[in-house]
Design an enzyme around this catalytic site. Structure first.
Site, mmCIF file in Angstrom:
data_model
loop_
_atom_site.group_PDB
_atom_site.id
_atom_site.type_symbol
_atom_site.label_atom_id
_atom_site.label_comp_id
_atom_site.label_asym_id
_atom_site.label_seq_id
_atom_site.Cartn_x
_atom_site.Cartn_y
_atom_site.Cartn_z
ATOM 1 N N PRO A 54 0.850 -1.196 0.000
ATOM 2 C CA PRO A 54 0.000 0.000 0.000
ATOM 3 C C PRO A 54 0.882 1.241 0.000
ATOM 4 C CG PRO A 54 0.170 -0.861 2.202
ATOM 5 C CD PRO A 54 0.892 -1.828 1.314
ATOM 6 N N CYS A 55 1.740 1.333 -0.977
ATOM 7 C CA CYS A 55 2.685 2.449 -1.025
ATOM 8 C C CYS A 55 1.982 3.797 -1.154
ATOM 9 C CB CYS A 55 3.656 2.234 -2.177
ATOM 10 S SG CYS A 55 2.864 1.773 -3.720
ATOM 11 N N HIS A 56 0.708 3.783 -1.562
ATOM 12 C CA HIS A 56 -0.016 5.047 -1.697
ATOM 13 C C HIS A 56 -0.336 5.636 -0.330
ATOM 14 C CE1 HIS A 56 -2.997 1.845 -1.337
ATOM 15 N NE2 HIS A 56 -3.807 2.743 -0.813
#
Length: 115
Positions: A54-56
């Site tokens: 979930p790099c966002h």
DNA sequence: ATCATGACGTGCG
DNA sequence: CCGCACGCCATGA
């Protein structure tokens, strides 16, 4: 090959729950190197294929989003976060005081019950 | 081993 | 509140 620190970083990012966000510096600190915030960014840039992170949900300490986002447009990240329930201020920055990810924290914010 | 680069953070003005 | 310079870390040539 990614260093141990980098692997640790990936593991931490993967633990960021839905609707929560963390900063690069915060992750670096959780990984054991408070000053490796920049390395965290590098790690996110070189995410191994097949790994779903979930790099966002990883943003700047001031709540702003990284420009020139890898998803195509910075707008994408904004949309995703907004869809997860993240709120922004009039300046378009994430309200970290309200969505910051804290390991071991309960679902409810529950402020100190002064009674 | 050294130099340059980048999805960072902090301190100052 | 905004912008800038400097420091930090891991990576690749």
């Amino acid at each position: 090959m990614a260093s141990e620190l980098t692997k640790h970083i990936y593991q931490i990012v993967q633990d960021i729950p839905y609707g929560k966000v963390a900063t690069y510096g915060q992750i670096a600190r959780l990984a054991g190197n408070p000053r490796a915030a920049r390395a965290v960014g590098f790690a996110m840039r070189n995410v191994p294929d097949g790994l779903c992170l979930p790099c966002h949900r990883v943003i700047f300490q001031d709540g702003s989003l990284c420009t020139g986002f890898a998803f195509g447009d910075p707008q994408i990240q904004y949309q995703m976060l907004k869809k997860e329930g993240i709120t922004f201020d009039a300046q378009g920055r994430v309200r970290l005081d309200r969505h910051r990810y804290i390991p071991g924290q309960r679902d409810l914010p529950v402020e100190c019950p002064i009674q």
